[in-house]
Design an enzyme around this catalytic site. Structure first.
Site, PDB file in Angstrom:
ATOM      1  N   THR A 183       0.876  -1.164   0.000  1.00 19.19           N
ATOM      2  CA  THR A 183       0.000   0.000   0.000  1.00 19.19           C
ATOM      3  C   THR A 183       0.916   1.217   0.000  1.00 19.19           C
ATOM      4  O   THR A 183       2.034   1.151   0.516  1.00 19.19           O
ATOM      5  CB  THR A 183      -0.881   0.043   1.260  1.00 19.19           C
ATOM      6  OG1 THR A 183      -0.022   0.108   2.397  1.00 19.19           O
ATOM      7  CG2 THR A 183      -1.751  -1.190   1.381  1.00 19.19           C
ATOM      8  N   GLU A 329      -5.505  -3.582  -1.409  1.00 20.59           N
ATOM      9  CA  GLU A 329      -5.970  -4.768  -0.679  1.00 20.59           C
ATOM     10  C   GLU A 329      -7.072  -5.514  -1.407  1.00 20.59           C
ATOM     11  O   GLU A 329      -7.373  -6.661  -1.087  1.00 20.59           O
ATOM     12  CB  GLU A 329      -6.537  -4.344   0.694  1.00 20.59           C
ATOM     13  CG  GLU A 329      -5.513  -3.893   1.701  1.00 20.59           C
ATOM     14  CD  GLU A 329      -5.158  -2.413   1.617  1.00 20.59           C
ATOM     15  OE1 GLU A 329      -5.327  -1.817   0.531  1.00 20.59           O
ATOM     16  OE2 GLU A 329      -4.695  -1.844   2.608  1.00 20.59           O
ATOM     17  N   LYS A 438     -15.249  16.567  11.873  1.00 25.39           N
ATOM     18  CA  LYS A 438     -16.335  16.577  12.848  1.00 25.39           C
ATOM     19  C   LYS A 438     -16.462  17.987  13.414  1.00 25.39           C
ATOM     20  O   LYS A 438     -15.588  18.457  14.124  1.00 25.39           O
ATOM     21  CB  LYS A 438     -16.058  15.572  13.963  1.00 25.39           C
ATOM     22  CG  LYS A 438     -17.325  15.233  14.723  1.00 25.39           C
ATOM     23  CD  LYS A 438     -17.149  14.003  15.577  1.00 25.39           C
ATOM     24  CE  LYS A 438     -18.505  13.435  15.928  1.00 25.39           C
ATOM     25  NZ  LYS A 438     -18.435  12.290  16.801  1.00 25.39           N
ATOM     26  N   TRP A 443     -20.764  15.122  11.537  1.00 25.62           N
ATOM     27  CA  TRP A 443     -19.801  14.769  10.493  1.00 25.62           C
ATOM     28  C   TRP A 443     -20.056  15.580   9.229  1.00 25.62           C
ATOM     29  O   TRP A 443     -21.198  15.776   8.845  1.00 25.62           O
ATOM     30  CB  TRP A 443     -19.902  13.282  10.136  1.00 25.62           C
ATOM     31  CG  TRP A 443     -19.547  12.369  11.263  1.00 25.62           C
ATOM     32  CD1 TRP A 443     -20.392  11.544  11.924  1.00 25.62           C
ATOM     33  CD2 TRP A 443     -18.256  12.181  11.857  1.00 25.62           C
ATOM     34  NE1 TRP A 443     -19.721  10.848  12.890  1.00 25.62           N
ATOM     35  CE2 TRP A 443     -18.400  11.221  12.882  1.00 25.62           C
ATOM     36  CE3 TRP A 443     -16.994  12.736  11.630  1.00 25.62           C
ATOM     37  CZ2 TRP A 443     -17.340  10.802  13.675  1.00 25.62           C
ATOM     38  CZ3 TRP A 443     -15.931  12.312  12.423  1.00 25.62           C
ATOM     39  CH2 TRP A 443     -16.115  11.366  13.423  1.00 25.62           C
TER      40      TRP A 443
HETATM   41  P1  ADP Z   1      -3.478   4.232  -0.521  1.00 23.97           P
HETATM   42  O1  ADP Z   1      -4.366   3.532   0.472  1.00 23.97           O
HETATM   43  O2  ADP Z   1      -2.091   4.291  -0.079  1.00 23.97           O
HETATM   44  O3  ADP Z   1      -4.022   5.559  -0.994  1.00 23.97           O
HETATM   45  P2  ADP Z   1      -4.638   2.674  -2.608  1.00 23.97           P
HETATM   46  O4  ADP Z   1      -4.346   2.971  -4.009  1.00 23.97           O
HETATM   47  O5  ADP Z   1      -4.792   1.281  -2.197  1.00 23.97           O
HETATM   48  O6  ADP Z   1      -3.479   3.334  -1.803  1.00 23.97           O
HETATM   49  O7  ADP Z   1      -5.912   3.534  -2.235  1.00 23.97           O
HETATM   50  C1  ADP Z   1      -7.133   3.032  -1.839  1.00 23.97           C
HETATM   51  C2  ADP Z   1      -8.031   4.151  -1.402  1.00 23.97           C
HETATM   52  O8  ADP Z   1      -8.292   5.073  -2.464  1.00 23.97           O
HETATM   53  C3  ADP Z   1      -9.395   3.689  -0.974  1.00 23.97           C
HETATM   54  O9  ADP Z   1      -9.365   3.191   0.329  1.00 23.97           O
HETATM   55  C4  ADP Z   1     -10.215   4.976  -1.109  1.00 23.97           C
HETATM   56  O10 ADP Z   1     -10.056   5.816   0.020  1.00 23.97           O
HETATM   57  C5  ADP Z   1      -9.588   5.655  -2.295  1.00 23.97           C
HETATM   58  N1  ADP Z   1     -10.384   5.392  -3.510  1.00 23.97           N
HETATM   59  C6  ADP Z   1     -10.184   4.453  -4.418  1.00 23.97           C
HETATM   60  N2  ADP Z   1     -11.101   4.517  -5.410  1.00 23.97           N
HETATM   61  C7  ADP Z   1     -11.922   5.546  -5.121  1.00 23.97           C
HETATM   62  C8  ADP Z   1     -13.078   6.127  -5.743  1.00 23.97           C
HETATM   63  N3  ADP Z   1     -13.577   5.684  -6.895  1.00 23.97           N
HETATM   64  N4  ADP Z   1     -13.661   7.170  -5.122  1.00 23.97           N
HETATM   65  C9  ADP Z   1     -13.168   7.647  -3.963  1.00 23.97           C
HETATM   66  N5  ADP Z   1     -12.085   7.154  -3.337  1.00 23.97           N
HETATM   67  C10 ADP Z   1     -11.464   6.110  -3.894  1.00 23.97           C
END
Ligand code: ADP
Length: 541
Positions: A183, A329, A438, A443
């Site tokens: 990640t 993940e 918050k 929220w």
């Molecule tokens: P990192 O967690 O380091 O940013 P990732 O590429 O695994 O790396 O990112 C996953 C995160 O990206 C998700 O948990 C979410 O918060 C965000 N994300 C992914 N796709 C979308 C989407 N279509 N809209 C909004 N947020 C998104």
């Protein structure tokens, strides 16, 4: 007597995709842009032969099933060969994120215990920044520039030339690992996710479906998303599986270079994070006659929420934005926003309202929302943490104890994302747990505010964060980048938001900035923003 299935137990394997590519898609092209901007072309026939040659070289070098072979590469033909050649050797392809800081790269390489590295020659200066902190047994250099490979390294092309060409892929169990990604550490220390042959095959089959990414051999696919970012969202596997022409942008990710490739190679499917598309839309608007793109080209926008203005903006050019939600993940396909046949008869406005959501869980993925009192209903309003499970969702992290902050006792992944699900089953992501605002006990969704601000004609980009406030605990602040040559005042933006948001939800602080800090995968770096604004002086507070 109970019946026993008579079906064969054939393992699901990436080797099968590789074999099909050589057998059935041999004449399909792979086009890669090289660092000098020239185009490298070869066919799936060459890809098949060279991926097997790489596997043979690796096995001869002593690579054993389950060993990690790392790549530090842009998107191009050789990286694709690694995607299949490393698993064909029985090994695990670990793609390294070249935008990370050198000390993070060293941490990841050591944690994964990578034995061999395959690296682009143009990235050797990056390797030099952390090479003293890691120990690869061998470093194989891909000579993208055509210059001689420096002494002390192996030349990728020379090694492939030496292969006998009679290699049979190593057969492993379908649950055996084939790939690994860390990640990017947006919200903590990088953690390793290890994919299996089975998870990758199933993910690819579902991603290709009409209700998901709808990719077939009639398509030309250009992954803008880097191959080190959640496996370029599975697009390389998908193209090889269905026999779609692949176009790889190499290191040239600016709007003009991409638009030029879209036009030149008649691209029909592409994908990347919203920033890329915002700058592409801006370029198209500035020079509407310059590029002739394939009508209906589909752009998968993910990684962060895509603002509604992006959907509407590209519709004007007959280009289709679609979105999907996922994470490293989740391989990464978790949900996909594809309208059903029935939804296509809804009004234009109703369709936009659905298209901007993150959509339904992909087939074979289960999703639930969990609040403080347990599961929350799918009523389009109740908000909870998004939890998922399925055959391509990780159930643990590489060499880390399973913690309750990441996985529930009944076996679901806690994503750290927060959202609501409507009666159609469409997820709408409102925040990451760590980005929540918050204010006075209520929220506020930063994503909703960002989307609305980016709908203002003068705004290019906006990020909304929580800033400590003496009276309300936290209040939202918007950092805004204006479009070149355009202007807007804080009052104007505040007024436009007041039409759709309650008074207490609207940010009362606006800062106009030249750019918004970003993570290694192109998302807003909210930790840095929060730090920048932590001492914001609230007038009258
Ligand atoms: P990192 O967690 O380091 O940013 P990732 O590429 O695994 O790396 O990112 C996953 C995160 O990206 C998700 O948990 C979410 O918060 C965000 N994300 C992914 N796709 C979308 C989407 N279509 N809209 C909004 N947020 C998104």
């Amino acid at each position: 007597m109970t019946a026993v299935s008579t079906m064969m137990r054939a393992p699901l394997s990436l080797n099968h995709f590789l074999d099909r590519a050589g057998r059935y898609h041999a004449d399909v092209e792979i086009v890669s842009r090289l660092p000098d901007k020239s185009l490298h072309r070869h066919k799936f026939r060459d890809f098949h032969r060279r991926a097997l040659a790489l596997a043979e070289v690796l096995v001869e070098a002593g690579v054993q099933p389950g060993d990690r072979v790392a790549t530090l590469s842009w998107n191009h033909y050789a990286h694709l060969e690694c995607y299949f050649g490393i698993p064909a050797a029985g090994a695990v392809m670990h793609n390294l994120n070249l935008r990370l800081f050198p000390h993070d790269l060293a941490f990841i390489v050591n944690h994964a215990k990578d034995r061999i590295l395959i690296v682009d020659d143009v990235l050797l200066p990056l390797l030099a920044q952390f090479s003293k902190d890691v120990k690869f047994e061998r470093i194989i250099v891909v000579p993208l520039t055509g210059k001689p490979v420096p002494a002390g390294y192996d030349d990728y092309e020379e090694l492939l030339r030496k292969a006998s060409g009679r290699f049979e892929p190593v057969v492993v169990d379908e649950h055996a690992p084939c790939g690994m990604c860390y990640t990017s550490g947006t919200t903590g220390h990088p953690k390793g996710v290890v994919y299996s042959h089975r998870s990758t095959v199933l993910h690819t089959l579902v991603a290709a479906l009409p209700g998901a990414l709808r990719v077939s051999d009639a398509d030309t696919v250009l992954p803008v998303v880097p191959m080190f970012h959640a496996n370029a969202w599975g697009l390389p596997y998908l193209a090889v599986f269905v026999g779609a022409k692949l176009v790889m942008p190499g290191p040239h990710l600016d709007a003009d270079s991409l638009l030029d490739l879209f036009e030149r190679e008649a691209v029909t499917v592409t994908g990347g994070v919203p920033t890329i598309w915002l700058s592409i839309l801006q370029t198209l608007r500035n020079q509407p006659e310059r590029y002739r793109l394939k009508p209906g080209m589909r752009m998968l926008v993910g990684g962060s929420a895509a603002p509604e203005s992006l959907f509407r903006g590209f519709d004007e050019f007959d280009l289709e934005v679609g979105t999907a939600w996922g994470m490293t993940e989740t391989s990464p396909l978790g949900t996909v926003s594809a309208l059903t046949a029935a939804m296509k008869s809804l009004s234009q406005e109703q369709q936009y309202a659905l298209r901007v959501k993150q959509g339904r869980a992909a087939p074979l993925v289960e999703i639930r929302l969990v609040g403080e009192q347990g599961e929350v209903p799918w009523d389009g309003q109740s908000v909870g943490e998004i939890q998922v499970r399925g055959p391509w969702i990780t159930g643990s992290y590489h060499e880390m104890p399973v913690s309750e902050s990441s996985f529930t006792p009944d076996g679901w992944l806690r994503t750290g994302d927060v959202g609501c699900i409507d009666e159609h089953g469409f997820l709408r992501l409102t925040d990451r747990t760590k980005d929540l605002i918050k204010s006075g006990g209520e929220w506020i969704s930063s994503v909703d505010l960002e989307n609305a601000i980016m709908g203002h004609p003068a705004v290019l980009e906006a990020a909304v964060i929580a800033v400590p406030h003496p009276r309300w605990a936290e209040r939202p602040l918007a950092a805004i980048v204006l479009r070149p040559g355009m202007s807007a005042t804080a009052e104007e933006i505040q007024q436009s938001l007041s039409r759709t948001f309650a008074k207490w939800q609207v940010p009362d602080a606006y800062d106009f900035v030249a750019e918004i800090p970003r993570t290694s995968t192109g998302k807003f770096l909210k930790t840095k923003l929060r730090d920048m604004y932590k001492d914001w002086a609230w007038p009258g507070a």
